[in-house]
Design a protein around this motif. Structure first.
Motif, PDB file in Angstrom:
ATOM      1  N   GLU A  43       0.823  -1.206   0.000  1.00 47.63           N
ATOM      2  CA  GLU A  43       0.000   0.000   0.000  1.00 47.63           C
ATOM      3  C   GLU A  43       0.860   1.260   0.000  1.00 47.63           C
ATOM      4  O   GLU A  43       0.559   2.240  -0.684  1.00 47.63           O
ATOM      5  N   ALA A  49      -2.364   7.669  -1.851  1.00 46.77           N
ATOM      6  CA  ALA A  49      -2.346   7.415  -0.409  1.00 46.77           C
ATOM      7  C   ALA A  49      -2.714   5.964  -0.117  1.00 46.77           C
ATOM      8  O   ALA A  49      -3.554   5.374  -0.799  1.00 46.77           O
ATOM      9  N   SER A  51      -4.338   2.638   1.758  1.00 44.30           N
ATOM     10  CA  SER A  51      -5.574   2.285   2.459  1.00 44.30           C
ATOM     11  C   SER A  51      -5.306   1.020   3.257  1.00 44.30           C
ATOM     12  O   SER A  51      -5.212  -0.072   2.693  1.00 44.30           O
ATOM     13  N   GLU A 207      -0.670   9.697   4.480  1.00 45.68           N
ATOM     14  CA  GLU A 207      -1.764   8.735   4.486  1.00 45.68           C
ATOM     15  C   GLU A 207      -3.132   9.388   4.318  1.00 45.68           C
ATOM     16  O   GLU A 207      -4.162   8.719   4.480  1.00 45.68           O
ATOM     17  N   LEU A 209      -6.211  10.300   2.434  1.00 52.38           N
ATOM     18  CA  LEU A 209      -6.709   9.530   1.301  1.00 52.38           C
ATOM     19  C   LEU A 209      -7.134  10.379   0.108  1.00 52.38           C
ATOM     20  O   LEU A 209      -7.079   9.927  -1.024  1.00 52.38           O
ATOM     21  N   ASP A 210      -7.623  11.582   0.342  1.00 50.49           N
ATOM     22  CA  ASP A 210      -8.125  12.384  -0.765  1.00 50.49           C
ATOM     23  C   ASP A 210      -8.105  13.860  -0.381  1.00 50.49           C
ATOM     24  O   ASP A 210      -7.715  14.229   0.728  1.00 50.49           O
TER      25      ASP A 210
END
Length: 309
Positions: A43, A49, A51, A207, A209-210
């Motif tokens: 990952e 990023a 998950s 990390e 994610l969005d």
């Protein structure tokens, strides 16, 4: 302070509990931990990023085994790094030690702290610096979007106290505040964030994610600055990741913070020897060393120290 002794004590306490809950032998659990480490590495290495199911106790144990010692080491190093202020060399660690001359309580907030890695890094630094007869209380607020870290965090804190807490009069006052990017509890956060001396972000930005999560952290960072305008902010994250570096710069600027220092962090000298000695029973079954040894002499982390001007 041998960081891997602390990691071993956490694993020795938590692994039997998790194995029983999953109906596994310890050897089967250790193999699953090894598989979880492979998933985490994949990952982290893919585009974008990662998950990772940090709510899963097996992944939590894998993270403790593979990453806690190195991340605590990196924080300890960052606290010691000196940078010039008005022509004089200073460090975040020296600022904390100066605070201890005025108060016996350090109020710290860690964001994305997982099992409490920052608590270990702080304790290692303080344990090597302050006089044994001076009592110190670490008032630590943990903020994380995964609230299932509590058992591992408690085991880590207990191990730190057993190693040198009582001897050096180190006390902990810890609390946990869940963080929800889409529905932040602004009122509760504001009260909890007031009058903090230090805010720590360890491997958080990489990390996110969005863009929605990045915007939410930006809002939280601004809230932290307003609640504790004199606090120091220390951000540690991946080195050589352009996306992460750009996002850190954006977050710092957006919160109205002034960077005081930016640099890379050295690897853990003696990592392999300490890890093999303390974690032998785990290394033999998991089949891989904890994070750190495979990086050789490469720099793998960067840090930014910032404060409101």
């Amino acid at each position: 302070m041998n960081l891997f002794d602390t990691v071993r004590e956490v694993l020795d306490r938590r692994a039997p509990e998790v194995a029983r809950s999953r109906g596994l032998s310890l050897e089967e659990l250790y193999r699953q931990m090894g598989n979880s480490i492979d998933v985490m590495l994949a990952e982290w290495q893919r585009e974008g990023a990662p998950s990772i199911p940090y709510h899963d106790p097996v992944f939590q144990l894998a993270y403790v085994y593979s990453h806690v010692a190195m991340n605590a080491h990196l924080l300890d190093e960052a606290l010691r790094c000196e940078f010039p202020i008005k022509g004089r060399p200073v460090s975040v660690g020296s600022a904390l030690l100066n605070l201890l001359k005025k108060t016996d309580r350090l109020r710290i907030c860690t964001f994305g702290s997982g099992p409490g890695t920052e608590l270990l890094g702080l304790s290692r630094f303080l344990g090597s610096k302050w006089l044994p007869h001076i009592p110190v209380e670490l008032d630590v607020l943990h903020m994380d979007r995964v609230d299932q870290w509590a058992p591992s965090s408690k085991a880590l804190q207990d191990s730190i106290e057993s190693q040198f807490g009582r001897k050096r009069k180190l006390a902990f006052s810890t609390s946990f505040l869940p963080w929800n990017a889409s529905k932040p509890d602004v009122a509760s956060q504001t009260r909890a964030l007031e009058e903090r001396h230090l805010f720590l972000f360890s491997y958080v930005v990489s990390e996110l994610l969005d863009q929605a999560e990045l915007d939410a952290v930006s809002g939280l960072l601004s809230q932290m600055v307003r609640a504790s305008p004199h606090a120091v902010f220390l951000i540690i994250d991946r080195f050589g990741d352009d996306r992460t570096q750009a996002n850190i710069s954006s977050l710092v600027a957006g919160a109205g913070l002034q960077p005081l220092a930016e640099d890379t962090l050295p690897n853990y000298v003696g990592f392999d020897e300490h890890a093999k000695t303390s974690l032998r029973q785990y290394v033999n079954v998991i089949g891989r060393m904890p994070r750190g040894s495979r990086f050789g002499g490469k720099k793998e982390a960067q840090f930014v120290i910032a404060q409101r001007p």
